[in-house]
Design a protein around this motif. Structure first.
Motif, short mmCIF file in Angstrom:
data_model
loop_
_atom_site.label_atom_id
_atom_site.label_comp_id
_atom_site.label_asym_id
_atom_site.label_seq_id
_atom_site.Cartn_x
_atom_site.Cartn_y
_atom_site.Cartn_z
N GLU A 55 0.83 -1.21 0.00
CA GLU A 55 0.00 0.00 0.00
C GLU A 55 0.87 1.26 0.00
N TYR A 56 2.12 1.11 0.39
CA TYR A 56 3.02 2.26 0.50
C TYR A 56 4.11 2.28 -0.58
N ALA A 57 4.39 1.14 -1.19
CA ALA A 57 5.47 1.07 -2.19
C ALA A 57 5.08 0.07 -3.27
N GLN A 58 5.19 0.50 -4.53
CA GLN A 58 4.80 -0.34 -5.65
C GLN A 58 6.00 -0.97 -6.36
N ARG A 59 7.17 -0.37 -6.22
CA ARG A 59 8.39 -0.90 -6.83
C ARG A 59 9.56 -0.74 -5.89
N GLY A 60 10.59 -1.58 -6.10
CA GLY A 60 11.80 -1.49 -5.31
C GLY A 60 12.10 -2.79 -4.59
N LYS A 61 13.36 -2.95 -4.23
CA LYS A 61 13.77 -4.09 -3.41
C LYS A 61 13.64 -3.65 -1.96
N ILE A 62 12.69 -4.23 -1.25
CA ILE A 62 12.33 -3.78 0.09
C ILE A 62 12.72 -4.83 1.12
N GLU A 63 13.55 -4.42 2.07
CA GLU A 63 13.99 -5.30 3.16
C GLU A 63 13.28 -4.87 4.44
N ILE A 64 12.65 -5.83 5.11
CA ILE A 64 11.91 -5.57 6.34
C ILE A 64 12.51 -6.40 7.47
N TYR A 65 12.87 -5.73 8.57
CA TYR A 65 13.44 -6.41 9.73
C TYR A 65 12.52 -6.15 10.93
N ILE A 66 12.03 -7.23 11.53
CA ILE A 66 11.12 -7.11 12.66
C ILE A 66 11.68 -7.91 13.84
N THR A 67 11.84 -7.24 14.97
CA THR A 67 12.18 -7.94 16.21
C THR A 67 11.00 -7.82 17.15
N TYR A 68 10.72 -8.92 17.87
CA TYR A 68 9.53 -8.96 18.73
C TYR A 68 9.89 -9.65 20.04
N GLU A 69 9.62 -8.96 21.14
CA GLU A 69 9.86 -9.52 22.47
C GLU A 69 8.55 -9.52 23.24
N ASP A 70 8.26 -10.65 23.89
CA ASP A 70 7.02 -10.78 24.66
C ASP A 70 7.35 -11.44 25.99
N ALA A 71 7.27 -10.66 27.07
CA ALA A 71 7.59 -11.19 28.39
C ALA A 71 6.60 -12.26 28.83
N ARG A 72 5.46 -12.32 28.17
CA ARG A 72 4.46 -13.31 28.54
C ARG A 72 4.73 -14.67 27.92
N GLN A 73 5.54 -14.69 26.87
CA GLN A 73 5.84 -15.95 26.19
C GLN A 73 6.64 -16.87 27.11
N GLY A 74 6.35 -18.14 27.05
CA GLY A 74 7.07 -19.12 27.87
C GLY A 74 6.43 -19.34 29.23
N LYS A 75 5.47 -18.50 29.61
CA LYS A 75 4.78 -18.69 30.89
C LYS A 75 3.80 -19.86 30.80
N SER A 76 3.73 -20.61 31.89
CA SER A 76 2.84 -21.77 31.93
C SER A 76 1.99 -21.70 33.20
N SER A 77 0.84 -22.34 33.13
CA SER A 77 -0.04 -22.41 34.30
C SER A 77 -0.17 -23.86 34.75
N VAL A 78 -0.37 -24.06 36.08
CA VAL A 78 -0.48 -25.40 36.66
C VAL A 78 -1.95 -25.81 36.66
N LYS A 79 -2.21 -26.99 36.11
CA LYS A 79 -3.57 -27.50 36.06
C LYS A 79 -3.70 -28.72 36.98
N TYR A 80 -4.81 -28.80 37.72
CA TYR A 80 -5.07 -29.89 38.68
C TYR A 80 -6.22 -30.73 38.14
N ASP A 81 -5.96 -32.05 37.99
CA ASP A 81 -6.98 -32.97 37.48
C ASP A 81 -7.71 -33.58 38.68
N LYS A 82 -8.84 -32.98 39.01
CA LYS A 82 -9.60 -33.41 40.19
C LYS A 82 -10.09 -34.84 40.07
#
Length: 292
Positions: A55-82
């Motif tokens: 939508e912003y560029a119709q021609r050209g060699k375009i390089e996109i670099y995205i870094t993403y950090e999520d402090a919530r990733q890797g968190k787990s919850s404990v489940k109890y099987d009654k």
């Protein structure tokens, strides 16, 4: 207005727990070639990112670099099987009765039985992630578009100046060309007079030879086409959208006409201007390669 294919955009965004950095750069290319480097967790969004960038560029060699950090990733919850824990407890009580044993089972020991307690990773909300990273991508794209527009304006100003210089050379060639034919006729008559001395000159033959020579060196068609191409380039430079390919075609045509003028020229002054004209056309062609 025209845009350059060279640009850069960057955006950094955080909400406390998450952080995303988007950097986009573009250079010249014949088509729209988009390359994206980002964490595997975001691969799902590649089609949406490509659509957004286009939508912003119709021609050209375009390089996109995205870094993403999520402090919530890797968190787990404990489940109890009654139900499972109840099954274990019932079986233990039955064992107590059957064998007359002491019931010493507690919560800590019961929890150690298989699958009573399990770790469950939090599910990924893709829609939530997209709503978070999309504004950053859009801002980086807008930054890219802004720099391409500014560079495009500089390219336009430079090209207009070169076109003005080309017109100057075309004007000179057009004004001087008729005098070349007149001079040729005069020189031809004088030469014939010297050769024939007192004999009568065949004016019809002089006219015929002059006409042949005039047709041979005539550049009227080339000048008309060249002026038309220059006008078309000016119009394209003031239009919206991607015009790079059209300008490249026009530059090739201008180069062809300037070559023809140079090859036909018998006059040193015209040749000098034709060379300068061709030089400017080459410069225009080089600059056009940067235009979207």
């Amino acid at each position: 207005m025209i845009n350059s294919m060279t640009g850069f955009g960057r955006c950094e965004q955080t909400d406390g727990e998450r952080k995303v950095i988007v950097e986009i750069k573009s250079v010249n290319h014949r088509y729209c070639d988009i390359n994206i480097k980002m964490p595997k967790a975001l691969n799902f969004f590649e089609p949406q990112i490509r659509t957004l960038v286009k939508e912003y560029a119709q021609r050209g060699k375009i390089e996109i670099y995205i870094t993403y950090e999520d402090a919530r990733q890797g968190k787990s919850s404990v489940k109890y099987d009654k139900a499972l824990a109840g099954g274990y407890l019932q079986a233990l009580r039955q064992m107590q009765q059957d064998f007359d044993l002491t019931m010493d089972i507690g919560v800590s020991s019961l929890s150690r039985y298989p699958d009573v307690l399990t770790l469950e990773e939090q599910s990924v909300d893709e829609e939530d992630i997209w709503h978070f990273i999309r504004p950053a991508i859009e801002k980086a794209c807008q930054g890219l578009a802004d720099t391409r527009a500014r560079e495009g304006q500089r390219l336009r100003d430079d090209l207009i100046a070169k076109l003005d210089d080309m017109v100057t050379h075309v004007d000179f060639i057009e004004e001087r060309s008729p005098g070349i034919v007149d001079k040729y006729r005069t020189d031809l008559e004088n030469k014939v007079k010297e050769l024939l001395a007192d004999s009568a000159i065949d004016q019809n033959r002089i006219v015929q030879e002059t006409a042949i020579y005039a047709d041979k060196i005539c550049v009227d068609e080339e000048i008309v086409r060249l002026r038309s191409h220059i006008k078309a380039v000016r119009e394209a430079l003031s239009s919206e959208g991607a015009v790079g390919r059209k300008l490249d075609f026009l530059a090739q045509e201008m180069n062809r006409e300037s070559n023809t003028i140079l090859s036909k020229s018998p006059d040193l002054a015209i040749s000098d201007h034709a060379i300068d004209l061709k030089t400017q056309v080459e410069k225009v062609r080089e600059q056009i390669q940067n235009i979207e």
